[in-house]
Design a protein around this motif. Structure first.
Motif, PDB file in Angstrom:
ATOM      1  N   GLY A 155       0.795  -1.214   0.000  1.00 15.13           N
ATOM      2  CA  GLY A 155       0.000   0.000   0.000  1.00 15.13           C
ATOM      3  C   GLY A 155       0.830   1.268   0.000  1.00 15.13           C
ATOM      4  O   GLY A 155       2.056   1.238  -0.160  1.00 15.13           O
ATOM      5  N   VAL A 174      -3.656  -3.112   0.407  1.00 18.65           N
ATOM      6  CA  VAL A 174      -4.248  -4.396   0.037  1.00 18.65           C
ATOM      7  C   VAL A 174      -3.598  -5.473   0.886  1.00 18.65           C
ATOM      8  O   VAL A 174      -2.365  -5.522   1.012  1.00 18.65           O
ATOM      9  CB  VAL A 174      -4.018  -4.715  -1.461  1.00 18.65           C
ATOM     10  CG1 VAL A 174      -4.540  -6.120  -1.788  1.00 18.65           C
ATOM     11  CG2 VAL A 174      -4.695  -3.676  -2.335  1.00 18.65           C
ATOM     12  N   SER A 195      -8.913  -4.921   0.212  1.00 20.16           N
ATOM     13  CA  SER A 195      -8.264  -3.618   0.327  1.00 20.16           C
ATOM     14  C   SER A 195      -8.933  -2.838   1.450  1.00 20.16           C
ATOM     15  O   SER A 195     -10.057  -3.152   1.859  1.00 20.16           O
ATOM     16  CB  SER A 195      -8.364  -2.837  -0.986  1.00 20.16           C
ATOM     17  OG  SER A 195      -9.710  -2.593  -1.333  1.00 20.16           O
ATOM     18  N   ASN A 252     -12.370   1.852  -3.083  1.00 16.36           N
ATOM     19  CA  ASN A 252     -12.009   0.729  -2.229  1.00 16.36           C
ATOM     20  C   ASN A 252     -12.989  -0.424  -2.392  1.00 16.36           C
ATOM     21  O   ASN A 252     -12.589  -1.598  -2.448  1.00 16.36           O
ATOM     22  CB  ASN A 252     -11.972   1.189  -0.771  1.00 16.36           C
ATOM     23  CG  ASN A 252     -11.593   0.074   0.174  1.00 16.36           C
ATOM     24  OD1 ASN A 252     -10.529  -0.519   0.066  1.00 16.36           O
ATOM     25  ND2 ASN A 252     -12.480  -0.242   1.104  1.00 16.36           N
TER      26      ASN A 252
END
Length: 464
Positions: free
Chosen positions: A293, A351, A338, A311
């Protein structure tokens, strides 16, 4: 005790601040100011009272319920600790249930359990919450018990030592849960030595030497009336709740001279993030746990509604791109999703996947490919529509119990200084466009990514 993260959609200070009708009440010679927020057609009547001490009381009256959730929220979390204090907020959360000048630990727990109620607490990086859920007829008891333990805990040396052992066991248990540990490792990869990068629980090195005096000083410095929000939702009467709160706090350290409520946490100066990096925690586990991420957006950023939609489509459910690609079509992982975390001055987007160690490279390649594809090409109109529906549905369905309604009141006041009506929040989600989502995706998913891994690996395994 539990630790919780902020919900993805919450009110903001730029939402509706419409009040109507101002009344005053007197108790002990001091005047409290009460305002009624505009009635919400999808909720009950919400009222807000500011006591002379600066403590705020918010309620949502829902006559069709037979229960009430009552919470005391304090604007202090793990990010407010210095390095040597790491874990103090969480330590204190445990200790406040150990006894007051009026009640022992057993009397605190048995009083609520005797009426079939439940109590708990949790510490986050920016606030701490103590709450109870009881039948409506038992609300006076819950208010008296919860106000007592938050305002007047004794923190005996014996209790400090007992809970120190409990917390060290909790830390050890957390270390045995690699699926949890990897998220903390990722946070450290992004924030480094900043307080947001530390464990909420602290570490063995900080908790072991922490003294009662340090905890007591932290307690009295941060648990002040202007920094506290009390929220309740269910079958209740606002004036009665305010009266009961004032009675419960009378003569305690929270019964203080007149003051104004503390402002919500400022967003400046902005948190400096570390350059993208990889952190590996070698462990002989049967499954590898990875988080990939980057820095996200703060909680007052208007784009958070678009982020919620993004998301959802990327990894927010069984229909999401990542779930379909990695689990459903290829069977590479049991769990993949996520998530976004947002704070006053920063945020994260990441994620997570748990898979067999031999499949890590493939899972990471597929994840990076999907993130790059969305950054370059964006989402379709159909996907954005589905993501918006998921956001609205999850928010409204989440209001089906008094606990979530109570939390909504407190977070609106404590984190945003405002309460956005349900209809307006849904309208904000509806207003999200394909361009909004794709513009954010191009910016966010194009950022350098940090990687955290817990499993049977070394740093060199991810050097590329």
């Amino acid at each position: 005790m539990s630790r919780a993260a902020s919900a993805p959609f919450t009110p903001d200070r730029r939402g509706v601040a419409a009040f109507r009708g101002t009344t005053g009440g007197r108790a002990g010679g001091a005047r409290a100011v009460t305002r009624t927020l505009t009635d919400d057609p999808l909720g009950g009547t919400v009222r807000r009272t500011v006591l002379p001490s600066g403590l705020r009381v918010l309620t949502e009256a829902i006559p069709t319920m037979r229960s009430v959730s009552f919470g005391i929220w304090v604007s202090v979390g793990s990010r407010d600790e210095t390095g040597p204090q790491a874990g103090a907020a969480h330590f204190l959360e445990h200790l406040l249930f150990k006894g007051t000048h009026k009640r022992s630990a057993l009397e605190i727990s048995s009083a609520i359990e005797a009426v079939g109620g439940e109590t708990n607490a949790f510490t986050t990086k920016e606030y701490t919450c103590y709450y109870a859920r009881v039948l409506d007829e038992d609300l006076p008891l819950a208010i008296d018990v919860m106000c007592d333990l938050v305002a007047d805990s004794v923190l005996t040396p014996a209790d400090v030592e007992t809970e120190r052992g409990v917390i060290l066991e909790e830390i050890a248990m957390h270390d045995d849960e690699p699926g949890d540990e990897v998220h903390d490792l990722f946070t450290r990869a992004v924030y480094g030595d900043h307080p947001l990068g530390r464990l909420i629980s602290g570490t063995e090195e900080t908790v072991t030497p922490m003294t009662r005096r340090q905890i007591q000083n932290f307690y009295r410095r941060h648990y002040t009336a202007p920094r506290i929000v009390i929220a309740a939702a269910g079958n209740l009467d606002h004036a009665a709740v305010v009266k009961l709160v004032r009675q419960a706090l009378r003569g305690t350290p929270l019964d203080t001279d007149p003051a104004v409520p503390a402002p919500f946490r400022a967003a400046t100066p902005a948190v400096r993030m570390k350059p993208a990096t990889t952190l590996v925690e070698p462990k002989e586990t049967e499954q590898a746990h990875v988080v990939l991420g980057c820095p996200g957006i703060d909680r007052l950023d208007d784009r958070r509604f678009a982020l919620g939609v993004l998301n959802n489509v990327l990894g927010g459910g069984m229909s999401s791109r990542l779930f379909q690609e990695i689990r459903e079509q290829r069977g590479l992982a049991y769990s993949v999703y996520s998530y976004a975390s947002q704070y006053a001055d920063s945020g994260l987007f990441a994620v997570y996947a748990g898979c067999a160690p031999g499949k890590v490279d493939e899972v990471l390649d597929l994840t990076r490919t999907e993130l790059a594809r969305v950054a370059a090409d964006g989402l379709t109109e159909a996907e954005v529509a589905r993501g918006k529906g998921m956001s609205k549905g999850s928010f409204v369905l989440g209001l089906e119990d008094t606990g979530s309604r109570m939390s909504r009141l407190a977070k609106g006041e404590l984190l945003y200084g405002d309460l956005m009506p349900v209809d307006e929040l849904l309208a904000r989600v509806d207003a999200v466009t394909v361009d909004d989502v794709n513009g954010l995706a191009a910016e966010l998913l194009g950022r350098p990514m940090s990687l955290a891994v817990v499993g049977p690996f070394g740093e060199s395994d991810f050097a590329a």
